[in-house]
Design an enzyme around this catalytic site. Sequence first.
Site, PDB file in Angstrom:
ATOM      1  N   ASN A   9       0.884  -1.174   0.000  1.00  0.00           N
ATOM      2  CA  ASN A   9       0.000   0.000   0.000  1.00  0.00           C
ATOM      3  C   ASN A   9       0.917   1.217   0.000  1.00  0.00           C
ATOM      4  O   ASN A   9       1.494   1.559   1.024  1.00  0.00           O
ATOM      5  CB  ASN A   9      -0.891  -0.021   1.258  1.00  0.00           C
ATOM      6  CG  ASN A   9      -1.715   1.245   1.402  1.00  0.00           C
ATOM      7  OD1 ASN A   9      -1.743   2.088   0.504  1.00  0.00           O
ATOM      8  ND2 ASN A   9      -2.388   1.377   2.535  1.00  0.00           N
ATOM      9  N   LYS A  11       0.193   4.197  -0.211  1.00  0.00           N
ATOM     10  CA  LYS A  11      -0.435   5.383   0.381  1.00  0.00           C
ATOM     11  C   LYS A  11      -0.199   6.591  -0.548  1.00  0.00           C
ATOM     12  O   LYS A  11      -0.132   6.404  -1.769  1.00  0.00           O
ATOM     13  CB  LYS A  11       0.068   5.599   1.812  1.00  0.00           C
ATOM     14  CG  LYS A  11      -0.129   4.327   2.659  1.00  0.00           C
ATOM     15  CD  LYS A  11       0.032   4.520   4.132  1.00  0.00           C
ATOM     16  CE  LYS A  11      -0.217   3.190   4.843  1.00  0.00           C
ATOM     17  NZ  LYS A  11      -0.089   3.266   6.290  1.00  0.00           N
ATOM     18  N   HIS A  95      -9.449   1.076   5.023  1.00  0.00           N
ATOM     19  CA  HIS A  95      -8.172   1.304   5.718  1.00  0.00           C
ATOM     20  C   HIS A  95      -8.411   2.247   6.904  1.00  0.00           C
ATOM     21  O   HIS A  95      -9.219   3.188   6.803  1.00  0.00           O
ATOM     22  CB  HIS A  95      -7.144   1.898   4.754  1.00  0.00           C
ATOM     23  CG  HIS A  95      -5.768   1.883   5.323  1.00  0.00           C
ATOM     24  ND1 HIS A  95      -5.346   2.828   6.234  1.00  0.00           N
ATOM     25  CD2 HIS A  95      -4.731   1.020   5.164  1.00  0.00           C
ATOM     26  CE1 HIS A  95      -4.096   2.535   6.596  1.00  0.00           C
ATOM     27  NE2 HIS A  95      -3.708   1.447   5.959  1.00  0.00           N
ATOM     28  N   GLU A  97      -6.794   4.635   8.018  1.00  0.00           N
ATOM     29  CA  GLU A  97      -6.570   6.062   7.734  1.00  0.00           C
ATOM     30  C   GLU A  97      -7.818   6.680   7.109  1.00  0.00           C
ATOM     31  O   GLU A  97      -8.148   7.840   7.377  1.00  0.00           O
ATOM     32  CB  GLU A  97      -5.333   6.226   6.834  1.00  0.00           C
ATOM     33  CG  GLU A  97      -4.050   5.978   7.629  1.00  0.00           C
ATOM     34  CD  GLU A  97      -2.857   5.513   6.812  1.00  0.00           C
ATOM     35  OE1 GLU A  97      -2.872   5.607   5.572  1.00  0.00           O
ATOM     36  OE2 GLU A  97      -1.894   5.018   7.444  1.00  0.00           O
ATOM     37  N   GLU A 167      -5.144  -4.960  10.590  1.00  0.00           N
ATOM     38  CA  GLU A 167      -4.150  -3.898  10.751  1.00  0.00           C
ATOM     39  C   GLU A 167      -4.391  -3.180  12.076  1.00  0.00           C
ATOM     40  O   GLU A 167      -5.225  -2.253  12.137  1.00  0.00           O
ATOM     41  CB  GLU A 167      -4.262  -2.888   9.612  1.00  0.00           C
ATOM     42  CG  GLU A 167      -3.927  -3.452   8.257  1.00  0.00           C
ATOM     43  CD  GLU A 167      -3.364  -2.379   7.319  1.00  0.00           C
ATOM     44  OE1 GLU A 167      -2.325  -2.644   6.714  1.00  0.00           O
ATOM     45  OE2 GLU A 167      -3.937  -1.284   7.222  1.00  0.00           O
ATOM     46  N   GLY A 173       2.767   2.366  10.811  1.00  0.00           N
ATOM     47  CA  GLY A 173       3.708   3.477  10.678  1.00  0.00           C
ATOM     48  C   GLY A 173       4.425   3.847  11.957  1.00  0.00           C
ATOM     49  O   GLY A 173       5.077   4.890  12.037  1.00  0.00           O
ATOM     50  N   SER A 212       3.724  -2.067  10.294  1.00  0.00           N
ATOM     51  CA  SER A 212       5.185  -2.115  10.477  1.00  0.00           C
ATOM     52  C   SER A 212       5.778  -3.484  10.134  1.00  0.00           C
ATOM     53  O   SER A 212       6.714  -3.949  10.770  1.00  0.00           O
ATOM     54  CB  SER A 212       5.563  -1.702  11.910  1.00  0.00           C
ATOM     55  OG  SER A 212       5.139  -0.370  12.168  1.00  0.00           O
TER      56      SER A 212
END
Length: 252
Positions: A9, A11, A95, A97, A167, A173, A212
């Site tokens: 991904n 991003k 996701h 985010e 996730e 991150g 990560s």
Amino acid sequence: MRDFLIAGNWKMNGSSAANEALLAGIVAGVPGGSGFSLLVCPPYPYIASVAARVAGSAVKVGAQNVSEHESGAYTGEVAPSMLADLGCEYVIVGHSERRAMYGESSFQVAAKFQAAQAAGIVPILCVGETLEEREAGTTESVVDYQLGAVLDAAGIAAFAKAVVAYEPVWAIGTGMTATPEQAQDVHRHIRAQLSKKDADIAAQVRILYGGSMKGENAAGLLAMPDIDGGLIGGASLKAKDFLAIAEAAARS
Ligand code: 13P
């Protein structure tokens, strides 16, 4: 037997030049062997050029988001049929985010999941808890709610052509990877939830881990019985790092 899916991904990263360098490295370095597939999910504007660049290689192309609508007056949105037209085989939906920053509800995520499938695209449904939710002991109920919204809308049969990605938000991150055991516990739980509805579909659905993941921890995570690949952010932006995870999948 479930093949591993190693998905990048990207991003909101990349440029024409950076993508070319990254893909040249990935395409040249795809590990031998079988039992895994590789996927890259670039930002929308690069999907067509990335699809052309990887054509004929072992690398597939997906998107990071999709509209729940088919066409019409939805300024700035991208329809599932457009992604299919450009050669996308997969699309990430839900996701964290997008849930956190763009207010996507589990119901909207379920609609995106169904719209993607209607266009012949395999949705990668992301679920996962925040640190507060984990510390409050609510990981399983959070995941159940996120998964349940899609199960209610689409039904268990839809999971025959879908991927789930666990996730944990606190691992994204941050460099704080879930341990293989922490991840396996949730993956096992997700599969058990699906199994209550249909054991055969639950046994064949791929459940990816994201948060990560990198070359150094991939083999340990992929060795877990219910971890069927990775959804990789930061480490998907350098060919060497992404290929290190692919190699762990090829060996596992
Ligand atoms: P990182 O690998 O950068 O933690 O990102 C994970 C992720 O969000 C993939 O969708």
